[in-house]
Design a protein around this motif. Structure first.
Motif, PDB file in Angstrom:
ATOM      1  N   TYR A  16       5.615   3.220   1.734  1.00 35.86           N
ATOM      2  CA  TYR A  16       4.675   2.112   1.564  1.00 35.86           C
ATOM      3  C   TYR A  16       4.767   1.133   2.721  1.00 35.86           C
ATOM      4  CZ  TYR A  16       8.119  -1.481   0.303  1.00 35.86           C
ATOM      5  OH  TYR A  16       9.139  -2.409   0.336  1.00 35.86           O
ATOM      6  N   PHE A  17       3.675   0.391   2.913  1.00 38.74           N
ATOM      7  CA  PHE A  17       3.673  -0.702   3.889  1.00 38.74           C
ATOM      8  C   PHE A  17       3.107  -1.945   3.232  1.00 38.74           C
ATOM      9  CE2 PHE A  17      -0.502   1.250   4.575  1.00 38.74           C
ATOM     10  CZ  PHE A  17      -1.354   0.157   4.725  1.00 38.74           C
ATOM     11  N   ASN A  18       3.379  -3.077   3.861  1.00 36.61           N
ATOM     12  CA  ASN A  18       2.860  -4.362   3.398  1.00 36.61           C
ATOM     13  C   ASN A  18       1.693  -4.784   4.276  1.00 36.61           C
ATOM     14  OD1 ASN A  18       4.824  -4.869   1.339  1.00 36.61           O
ATOM     15  ND2 ASN A  18       6.293  -5.337   2.943  1.00 36.61           N
ATOM     16  N   CYS A  19       0.751  -5.505   3.668  1.00 36.81           N
ATOM     17  CA  CYS A  19      -0.428  -5.955   4.402  1.00 36.81           C
ATOM     18  C   CYS A  19      -0.923  -7.243   3.756  1.00 36.81           C
ATOM     19  CB  CYS A  19      -1.497  -4.867   4.315  1.00 36.81           C
ATOM     20  SG  CYS A  19      -2.954  -5.115   5.339  1.00 36.81           S
ATOM     21  N   GLN A  20      -1.317  -8.201   4.580  1.00 33.92           N
ATOM     22  CA  GLN A  20      -1.916  -9.419   4.049  1.00 33.92           C
ATOM     23  C   GLN A  20      -3.078  -9.829   4.930  1.00 33.92           C
ATOM     24  OE1 GLN A  20       0.598 -12.997   4.326  1.00 33.92           O
ATOM     25  NE2 GLN A  20       1.952 -11.836   5.662  1.00 33.92           N
ATOM     26  N   ARG A  21      -3.935 -10.679   4.366  1.00 35.38           N
ATOM     27  CA  ARG A  21      -5.121 -11.111   5.084  1.00 35.38           C
ATOM     28  C   ARG A  21      -4.731 -11.747   6.415  1.00 35.38           C
ATOM     29  NH1 ARG A  21      -8.750 -15.638   2.529  1.00 35.38           N
ATOM     30  NH2 ARG A  21      -7.536 -16.920   3.903  1.00 35.38           N
ATOM     31  N   GLU A  22      -5.499 -11.439   7.440  1.00 34.58           N
ATOM     32  CA  GLU A  22      -5.226 -12.026   8.749  1.00 34.58           C
ATOM     33  C   GLU A  22      -5.741 -13.449   8.782  1.00 34.58           C
ATOM     34  OE1 GLU A  22      -5.865  -9.283  12.166  1.00 34.58           O
ATOM     35  OE2 GLU A  22      -6.442  -7.891  10.585  1.00 34.58           O
ATOM     36  N   SER A  23      -5.004 -14.323   9.446  1.00 36.46           N
ATOM     37  CA  SER A  23      -5.443 -15.717   9.525  1.00 36.46           C
ATOM     38  C   SER A  23      -6.734 -15.795  10.323  1.00 36.46           C
ATOM     39  CB  SER A  23      -4.363 -16.576  10.180  1.00 36.46           C
ATOM     40  OG  SER A  23      -4.058 -16.077  11.459  1.00 36.46           O
TER      41      SER A  23
ATOM     42  N   PHE B  68       0.870  -1.171   0.000  1.00 37.63           N
ATOM     43  CA  PHE B  68       0.000   0.000   0.000  1.00 37.63           C
ATOM     44  C   PHE B  68       0.905   1.218   0.000  1.00 37.63           C
ATOM     45  CE2 PHE B  68      -2.648  -3.423   1.282  1.00 37.63           C
ATOM     46  CZ  PHE B  68      -3.827  -3.166   0.607  1.00 37.63           C
ATOM     47  N   VAL B  69       0.784   2.008  -1.057  1.00 40.81           N
ATOM     48  CA  VAL B  69       1.731   3.074  -1.339  1.00 40.81           C
ATOM     49  C   VAL B  69       1.072   4.438  -1.142  1.00 40.81           C
ATOM     50  CG1 VAL B  69       3.299   4.031  -3.072  1.00 40.81           C
ATOM     51  CG2 VAL B  69       2.803   1.560  -3.075  1.00 40.81           C
ATOM     52  N   TYR B  70       1.731   5.282  -0.361  1.00 37.93           N
ATOM     53  CA  TYR B  70       1.330   6.680  -0.206  1.00 37.93           C
ATOM     54  C   TYR B  70       2.285   7.518  -1.037  1.00 37.93           C
ATOM     55  CZ  TYR B  70      -1.655   5.596   3.770  1.00 37.93           C
ATOM     56  OH  TYR B  70      -2.644   5.111   4.573  1.00 37.93           O
ATOM     57  N   VAL B  71       1.731   8.381  -1.878  1.00 43.37           N
ATOM     58  CA  VAL B  71       2.540   9.245  -2.736  1.00 43.37           C
ATOM     59  C   VAL B  71       2.091  10.686  -2.519  1.00 43.37           C
ATOM     60  CG1 VAL B  71       3.336   9.681  -5.086  1.00 43.37           C
ATOM     61  CG2 VAL B  71       2.570   7.381  -4.454  1.00 43.37           C
ATOM     62  N   LEU B  72       3.052  11.561  -2.358  1.00 45.26           N
ATOM     63  CA  LEU B  72       2.763  12.979  -2.140  1.00 45.26           C
ATOM     64  C   LEU B  72       3.294  13.791  -3.323  1.00 45.26           C
ATOM     65  CD1 LEU B  72       1.597  14.948   0.041  1.00 45.26           C
ATOM     66  CD2 LEU B  72       3.973  15.309   0.746  1.00 45.26           C
ATOM     67  N   PHE B  73       2.419  14.640  -3.866  1.00 46.80           N
ATOM     68  CA  PHE B  73       2.779  15.518  -4.976  1.00 46.80           C
ATOM     69  C   PHE B  73       2.588  16.975  -4.562  1.00 46.80           C
ATOM     70  CE2 PHE B  73       1.279  11.651  -7.124  1.00 46.80           C
ATOM     71  CZ  PHE B  73       2.293  11.432  -8.056  1.00 46.80           C
ATOM     72  N   ARG B  74       3.413  17.855  -5.100  1.00 47.36           N
ATOM     73  CA  ARG B  74       3.226  19.290  -4.908  1.00 47.36           C
ATOM     74  C   ARG B  74       2.309  19.786  -6.026  1.00 47.36           C
ATOM     75  NH1 ARG B  74       8.254  20.887  -4.655  1.00 47.36           N
ATOM     76  NH2 ARG B  74       8.320  21.143  -2.413  1.00 47.36           N
ATOM     77  N   GLN B  75       1.273  20.515  -5.658  1.00 51.29           N
ATOM     78  CA  GLN B  75       0.329  21.063  -6.641  1.00 51.29           C
ATOM     79  C   GLN B  75       0.820  22.409  -7.158  1.00 51.29           C
ATOM     80  OE1 GLN B  75      -3.424  19.427  -4.047  1.00 51.29           O
ATOM     81  NE2 GLN B  75      -3.730  21.345  -5.109  1.00 51.29           N
TER      82      GLN B  75
END
Length: 176
Positions: A161-168, A120-127
């Protein structure tokens, strides 16, 4: 011979799959409850249900930023045919403040990966100015590069970014 540390965005294939190479020029801090998002860290879906706290650096409040959150691994890393899935879009965030001061134009959708480990990626742009960025018509098959080009955002000024997967225990195979 000194080893040059590799950029975690390159190692995690965020640069390549989602972004072109860029120079970080603005600080960004994203946290869920009390845990900061750092490149490649892991979060359980239950920990990212509510939108995170986002703090943006920058020079002053007269500069505005757009924050994009995407999943380049939807619906699964082995077959990312919905790449990229847009989870959140906030525009007109004044520098030195946070996402709560901006305009949420695509509401936060909590990550709910069903197969594999998703980035899951967070991207920041200058407007270039206020009210110059508009909501896309869909979340699936969003393209961060195209979006930036359409809205004259240029290259990102920050990303994490962070990683995430379904919880058991949340589904899976059933016994007959």
């Amino acid at each position: 011979m000194r080893r040059v540390p590799r950029d975690p965005l390159v190692v995690g294939r965020v640069v390549g799959d989602v972004l072109d190479p860029f120079e970080r020029s603005v600080s960004i801090r994203i946290s869920y409850t009390s845990k900061d998002v750092t490149n490649g860290c892991e979060f359980k879906p239950s920990a990212v249900v509510t939108q995170p706290r986002v703090e943006i650096g920058g020079d002053d409040m007269r500069t505005f930023y757009t924050l994009v959150m995407v999943d380049p691994d939807a619906p699964s890393p082995s077959d990312p045919n919905l790449r990229e899935y847009l989870h959140w879009l906030v525009t007109d965030i004044p520098g030195t403040t946070g996402a709560t001061y901006g305009q949420e134009i695509v509401t936060y959708e909590a990550p709910r990966p069903t197969a594999g480990i998703h980035r899951f990626v967070y991207v920041l742009f200058r407007q270039l100015g206020r009210q110059t960025v508009y909501a896309p018509g869909w979340r699936q098959n969003f393209n961060t590069r195209d979006f930036a080009e359409i809205h004259n955002l240029g290259l990102p000024v920050a990303a994490v970014y962070f990683n995430c997967q379904r919880e058991s225990g949340s589904g899976g195979r059933r016994r007959a």
